[in-house]
Design a protein around this motif. Structure first.
Motif, PDB file in Angstrom:
ATOM      1  N   ASP A  64       0.952  -1.297   0.165  1.00  0.00           N
ATOM      2  CA  ASP A  64      -0.123   0.018   0.043  1.00  0.00           C
ATOM      3  C   ASP A  64       0.908   1.045  -0.014  1.00  0.00           C
ATOM      4  O   ASP A  64       0.456   2.238  -0.417  1.00  0.00           O
ATOM      5  N   ASP A  65       2.291   1.099   0.494  1.00  0.00           N
ATOM      6  CA  ASP A  65       2.949   2.398   0.471  1.00  0.00           C
ATOM      7  C   ASP A  65       4.277   1.908   0.649  1.00  0.00           C
ATOM      8  O   ASP A  65       4.692   0.769   1.157  1.00  0.00           O
ATOM      9  N   GLY A  66       5.400   2.646   0.305  1.00  0.00           N
ATOM     10  CA  GLY A  66       6.722   2.525   0.570  1.00  0.00           C
ATOM     11  C   GLY A  66       7.412   2.232  -0.846  1.00  0.00           C
ATOM     12  O   GLY A  66       6.698   2.369  -1.740  1.00  0.00           O
ATOM     13  N   THR A  67       8.634   2.295  -0.782  1.00  0.00           N
ATOM     14  CA  THR A  67       9.380   2.430  -2.153  1.00  0.00           C
ATOM     15  C   THR A  67      10.426   1.264  -2.137  1.00  0.00           C
ATOM     16  O   THR A  67      10.850   0.844  -1.159  1.00  0.00           O
ATOM     17  N   ILE A  68      10.673   0.651  -3.444  1.00  0.00           N
ATOM     18  CA  ILE A  68      11.646  -0.387  -3.913  1.00  0.00           C
ATOM     19  C   ILE A  68      12.643   0.255  -4.556  1.00  0.00           C
ATOM     20  O   ILE A  68      12.428   0.492  -5.675  1.00  0.00           O
ATOM     21  N   ARG A  69      13.947  -0.055  -4.245  1.00  0.00           N
ATOM     22  CA  ARG A  69      14.914   0.289  -5.036  1.00  0.00           C
ATOM     23  C   ARG A  69      15.703  -0.954  -5.408  1.00  0.00           C
ATOM     24  O   ARG A  69      16.138  -1.791  -4.501  1.00  0.00           O
ATOM     25  N   VAL A  70      16.158  -1.357  -6.741  1.00  0.00           N
ATOM     26  CA  VAL A  70      16.972  -2.268  -7.066  1.00  0.00           C
ATOM     27  C   VAL A  70      18.096  -1.494  -7.809  1.00  0.00           C
ATOM     28  O   VAL A  70      17.867  -0.817  -8.761  1.00  0.00           O
ATOM     29  N   ASP A  71      19.364  -1.716  -7.361  1.00  0.00           N
ATOM     30  CA  ASP A  71      20.518  -1.376  -7.909  1.00  0.00           C
ATOM     31  C   ASP A  71      20.246   0.284  -7.863  1.00  0.00           C
ATOM     32  O   ASP A  71      20.862   0.761  -8.878  1.00  0.00           O
ATOM     33  N   GLY A  72      19.668   0.707  -6.927  1.00  0.00           N
ATOM     34  CA  GLY A  72      19.628   2.260  -6.699  1.00  0.00           C
ATOM     35  C   GLY A  72      18.412   3.102  -7.332  1.00  0.00           C
ATOM     36  O   GLY A  72      18.168   4.176  -7.089  1.00  0.00           O
ATOM     37  N   GLU A  73      17.747   2.238  -8.321  1.00  0.00           N
ATOM     38  CA  GLU A  73      16.561   2.735  -9.118  1.00  0.00           C
ATOM     39  C   GLU A  73      15.275   2.492  -8.261  1.00  0.00           C
ATOM     40  O   GLU A  73      15.017   1.189  -8.047  1.00  0.00           O
ATOM     41  N   VAL A  74      14.619   3.386  -8.271  1.00  0.00           N
ATOM     42  CA  VAL A  74      13.085   3.049  -7.775  1.00  0.00           C
ATOM     43  C   VAL A  74      12.460   2.366  -8.766  1.00  0.00           C
ATOM     44  O   VAL A  74      12.275   2.773 -10.021  1.00  0.00           O
ATOM     45  N   VAL A  75      11.848   1.174  -8.413  1.00  0.00           N
ATOM     46  CA  VAL A  75      11.074   0.535  -9.430  1.00  0.00           C
ATOM     47  C   VAL A  75       9.625   0.172  -8.991  1.00  0.00           C
ATOM     48  O   VAL A  75       9.197   0.223  -7.723  1.00  0.00           O
ATOM     49  N   GLU A  76       8.859   0.037  -9.878  1.00  0.00           N
ATOM     50  CA  GLU A  76       7.354  -0.233  -9.751  1.00  0.00           C
ATOM     51  C   GLU A  76       7.042  -1.926  -9.651  1.00  0.00           C
ATOM     52  O   GLU A  76       7.182  -2.236 -10.940  1.00  0.00           O
ATOM     53  N   MET A  77       7.265  -2.336  -8.797  1.00  0.00           N
ATOM     54  CA  MET A  77       7.111  -4.042  -8.864  1.00  0.00           C
ATOM     55  C   MET A  77       5.804  -4.705  -9.039  1.00  0.00           C
ATOM     56  O   MET A  77       5.130  -4.912  -8.272  1.00  0.00           O
ATOM     57  N   ASP A  78       5.263  -4.387 -10.246  1.00  0.00           N
ATOM     58  CA  ASP A  78       4.006  -4.492 -10.457  1.00  0.00           C
ATOM     59  C   ASP A  78       3.613  -5.905 -10.875  1.00  0.00           C
ATOM     60  O   ASP A  78       2.344  -6.350 -10.824  1.00  0.00           O
ATOM     61  N   SER A  79       4.621  -6.732 -11.067  1.00  0.00           N
ATOM     62  CA  SER A  79       4.244  -8.153 -11.353  1.00  0.00           C
ATOM     63  C   SER A  79       5.572  -8.994 -11.030  1.00  0.00           C
ATOM     64  O   SER A  79       6.527  -8.417 -11.056  1.00  0.00           O
ATOM     65  N   PRO A  80       5.168 -10.395 -10.918  1.00  0.00           N
ATOM     66  CA  PRO A  80       6.160 -11.213 -11.004  1.00  0.00           C
ATOM     67  C   PRO A  80       7.191 -11.304 -12.169  1.00  0.00           C
ATOM     68  O   PRO A  80       8.444 -11.234 -12.063  1.00  0.00           O
ATOM     69  N   ARG A  81       6.493 -10.904 -13.283  1.00  0.00           N
ATOM     70  CA  ARG A  81       7.418 -10.662 -14.676  1.00  0.00           C
ATOM     71  C   ARG A  81       8.534  -9.512 -14.389  1.00  0.00           C
ATOM     72  O   ARG A  81       9.491  -9.752 -14.730  1.00  0.00           O
ATOM     73  N   THR A  82       7.858  -8.494 -13.578  1.00  0.00           N
ATOM     74  CA  THR A  82       8.921  -7.306 -13.544  1.00  0.00           C
ATOM     75  C   THR A  82      10.085  -7.548 -12.759  1.00  0.00           C
ATOM     76  O   THR A  82      11.166  -7.288 -13.053  1.00  0.00           O
ATOM     77  N   ALA A  83       9.730  -8.341 -11.614  1.00  0.00           N
ATOM     78  CA  ALA A  83      10.644  -8.769 -10.870  1.00  0.00           C
ATOM     79  C   ALA A  83      11.826  -9.774 -11.571  1.00  0.00           C
ATOM     80  O   ALA A  83      13.131  -9.451 -11.474  1.00  0.00           O
TER      81      ALA A  83
END
Ligand code: ADP
Ligand code: MG
Length: 264
Positions: A64-83
């Protein structure tokens, strides 16, 4: 526990992650940092939010809230495919292997190879899949016959196959949810050995576990959750069972600075 001036180099930073299911607050403002090439254990009592947190990173649950960064970039982890595209692979708690299929078929489940130029003919390229599966298992020193039906394997061997699946795509990050919890001592030992080898190959690993021996054996650091909140991070090599249990039961000691964990 002071690591001195050594660089931290986080590959994943999850910040202030909140997830509610109706009235239930599964996670509240949880922060998790995974450093490059470390094994980070994620510990906590049943219902602490461990699975929910890693599902957020795997794209299986939207926070519902919060941010995820991978390798310094903020990512929208919207699906398993994105991950997966970002190099993140996961073995979920409910072991996902199909007993009636062979090891090779399990490794390639959902990403079967077809033969012909560019898979044009739509015929499964069984020999190439078998070869690749054999290569993968040999590389990982997993002594399992790739033509064996998974139903004939031990619990530990099934878990090894399930983990091998995640390695097919050469991921940067592998998340494992309780991979040793249902296993015999010997089975767990083989899984922990595999985790060592994955780390030696440069993979960054999140290992969810209840087993404090397994945590102490495998983890560089231990992130603890308590009822959906961050209960701090401890050093994997020096942490005692008491310290982990205390935080699992009571959360982060109030004396501890909010922003800095015990291992900084
Ligand atoms: N899909 C869901 N619907 C409703 N509640 C959920 C769901 N998933 C998890 N929860 C609740 O969120 C909390 C954290 O669960 P979970 O992440 O599975 O904990 P853990 O893996 O640490 O045991 C629990 O109270 C659980 O009941
Ligand atoms: Mg869980």
């Amino acid at each position: 526990m002071d690591e001195g001036t050594q660089g931290h180099d986080p590959i994943v930073v999850m910040e202030d992650i909140t997830k509610r299911y109706g009235e239930v607050v599964a996670l509240e403002d949880v922060t998790l940092e995974l450093r490059r090439n470390e094994v980070l254990a994620l510990a906590g009592d049943n219902g602490a939010g461990k699975s929910t947190l890693i599902k957020c990173l795997a794209g299986a649950v939207r926070p519902d809230d919060g941010t995820i960064r991978v390798d310094g970039e903020v990512v929208e982890m919207d699906s398993p495919r994105t991950a997966k595209r970002l190099g993140i692979e996961t073995t979920f708690q409910d072991l996902a292997v199909a007993g009636n299929l062979t090891v090779t078929q399990n490794v390639f489940l959902g990403r079967e190879r077809a033969s012909g130029p560019g898979g044009l003919f739509g015929i499964l390229d069984k020999s190439s899949m078998r070869r690749r599966a054999r290569e993968l298992l040999e590389e990982l020193e997993i002594g399992v016959d790739v033509e064996e039906k998974v139903s004939n394997l031990s619990g530990g061997e099934r878990q090894l196959v399930s983990i091998s699946r995640t390695l097919l795509s050469d991921p940067k990050i592998v998340i494992m949810d309780e991979p040793t919890s249902a296993l015999s001592v010997e089975g767990a030992e083989r899984v922990l050995d595999l985790i060592d080898r994955m780390q030696a190959q440069g993979i960054s690993i999140i290992l969810i576990s209840h087993n404090l021996d397994h945590i102490r054996r495998a983890a560089d650091r231990v992130q603890i959750l308590h009822q959906g909140t961050d209960a701090g991070v401890l050093d994997g090599a020096t942490v005692t069972q008491d310290e982990i249990v205390k935080r699992m039961v009571a959360g982060k000691p109030s004396s501890e600075d909010e922003r800095h964990a015990a291992v900084d």
